[in-house]
Structures are given as structure tokens and as C-alpha cells.
Scaffold this motif. Structure first.
Motif, PDB file in Angstrom:
ATOM      1  N   MET A 172       0.818   2.453  -8.113  1.00  0.00           N
ATOM      2  CA  MET A 172       0.984   1.290  -8.442  1.00  0.00           C
ATOM      3  C   MET A 172       2.543   0.820  -6.793  1.00  0.00           C
ATOM      4  O   MET A 172       2.688   1.805  -6.480  1.00  0.00           O
ATOM      5  CB  MET A 172       2.484   0.917  -9.204  1.00  0.00           C
ATOM      6  N   THR A 173       2.615  -0.455  -7.077  1.00  0.00           N
ATOM      7  CA  THR A 173       3.260  -0.798  -5.879  1.00  0.00           C
ATOM      8  C   THR A 173       4.485  -1.347  -6.192  1.00  0.00           C
ATOM      9  O   THR A 173       4.647  -1.705  -7.450  1.00  0.00           O
ATOM     10  CB  THR A 173       1.999  -1.601  -5.007  1.00  0.00           C
ATOM     11  N   ASN A 174       5.013  -1.655  -5.693  1.00  0.00           N
ATOM     12  CA  ASN A 174       6.042  -3.014  -5.395  1.00  0.00           C
ATOM     13  C   ASN A 174       5.729  -4.534  -5.158  1.00  0.00           C
ATOM     14  O   ASN A 174       6.237  -5.543  -5.072  1.00  0.00           O
ATOM     15  CB  ASN A 174       7.641  -2.471  -4.597  1.00  0.00           C
ATOM     16  N   ARG A 175       3.688  -4.501  -4.681  1.00  0.00           N
ATOM     17  CA  ARG A 175       3.779  -5.714  -4.765  1.00  0.00           C
ATOM     18  C   ARG A 175       3.907  -7.213  -5.019  1.00  0.00           C
ATOM     19  O   ARG A 175       4.172  -6.788  -6.541  1.00  0.00           O
ATOM     20  CB  ARG A 175       1.921  -5.601  -3.944  1.00  0.00           C
TER      21      ARG A 175
ATOM     22  N   ASN B 166       5.804   0.860 -18.694  1.00  0.00           N
ATOM     23  CA  ASN B 166       5.962   2.243 -19.151  1.00  0.00           C
ATOM     24  C   ASN B 166       4.940   3.015 -18.526  1.00  0.00           C
ATOM     25  O   ASN B 166       4.238   4.425 -18.743  1.00  0.00           O
ATOM     26  CB  ASN B 166       6.002   2.249 -20.618  1.00  0.00           C
ATOM     27  N   TYR B 167       4.803   2.751 -17.071  1.00  0.00           N
ATOM     28  CA  TYR B 167       3.829   3.716 -16.102  1.00  0.00           C
ATOM     29  C   TYR B 167       4.581   4.865 -15.769  1.00  0.00           C
ATOM     30  O   TYR B 167       5.558   4.864 -15.211  1.00  0.00           O
ATOM     31  CB  TYR B 167       3.341   2.898 -15.084  1.00  0.00           C
ATOM     32  N   ASP B 168       4.453   5.565 -15.826  1.00  0.00           N
ATOM     33  CA  ASP B 168       4.286   7.015 -15.704  1.00  0.00           C
ATOM     34  C   ASP B 168       4.069   7.286 -13.990  1.00  0.00           C
ATOM     35  O   ASP B 168       3.283   8.129 -13.808  1.00  0.00           O
ATOM     36  CB  ASP B 168       2.956   8.145 -16.204  1.00  0.00           C
ATOM     37  N   ALA B 169       4.567   6.988 -13.082  1.00  0.00           N
ATOM     38  CA  ALA B 169       5.068   7.315 -11.958  1.00  0.00           C
ATOM     39  C   ALA B 169       4.815   8.444 -11.188  1.00  0.00           C
ATOM     40  O   ALA B 169       5.784   8.827 -11.948  1.00  0.00           O
ATOM     41  CB  ALA B 169       6.131   6.131 -10.746  1.00  0.00           C
TER      42      ALA B 169
END
Length: 116
Positions: A1-4, A109-112
Motif C-alpha cells: 500500500m502507498t500514501n498516494r 485494517n491493512y496489516d502493513a
């Protein structure tokens, strides 16, 4: 995932002003692409297609920004604020209405992963 940040800026032109508005918006592309954090800044026009429905907003900017700060800085540029003042807010402007929406590719709830 990104901060985009993924942005759709949809424009409903005043009657008979679609082509003129498209050209005014098209002129904003080159300098926007030069901005730090701009990944995509593409002006598109609605087309007829059997798999798609039409709406009243036939001109759309498809934007991708590296992060929210880059998108915020874009909105503070003189060319962009001038466009909204003269074409959206002014009674003599080419825009009847505009919808700007922002999206993220971050799931809830992304498990980064944690990098150490």
C-alpha cells in the motif's frame, strides 16, 4: 500500500461550453505534470460505450499524487486557484458544476509490514 492520493475532478460545463472548457483545462496539464509529487494528471472526455452510462459531467481529470501534501500544494498553485475563481465561482465562467473526490488505496485494517 502507498500514501498516494487518487483524485477525480469531474466538470459539468455550461450549455455549449464543453469544447471551450476542455481546452482551458487542457492548458493546466503541462505545469501540473512538472509539480513534485505529481504521478498522473490526465484530462479525459466522456465517450459513448455499451458498457458505460453517461452522466452530466463529461470532462474528468484523473489524478494521482504521491501523497496528500503534494495534492494540497497543487491546489494552492496560482493557475489552479485562478481557474476555480474565474471558471467555477464566477458567473461568467465555463463550469456549471464540479465534483472533486479523493481516494486512497489503503484498505481498512491493512496489516502493513514492519521494516526493521
Amino acid at each position: 500500500m502507498t500514501n498516494r492520493v487518487y483524485v477525480l475532478a469531474q466538470f459539468k460545463p455550461k450549455a455549449g461550453k464543453e469544447n471551450e472548457l476542455f481546452e482551458v483545462l487542457k492548458a493546466l496539464e503541462p505545469d501540473s505534470y512538472r509539480e513534485e509529487g505529481c504521478i498522473q494528471y490526465m484530462l479525459t472526455r466522456q465517450i459513448d460505450h455499451p458498457s458505460a452510462t453517461r452522466n452530466d459531467y463529461p470532462i474528468v481529470f484523473n489524478e494521482i499524487w504521491e501523497n496528500a501534501q503534494a495534492w494540497r500544494a497543487h491546489g494552492r498553485r496560482k493557475d489552479i486557484s485562478n481557474f476555480f475563481t474565474t471558471q467555477v465561482q464566477a458567473k461568467t465562467g465555463l463550469v456549471e458544476d464540479v465534483i472533486v473526490t479523493a481516494y486512497s488505496d489503503e484498505g481498512n485494517n491493512y496489516d502493513a509490514p514492519i521494516f526493521e
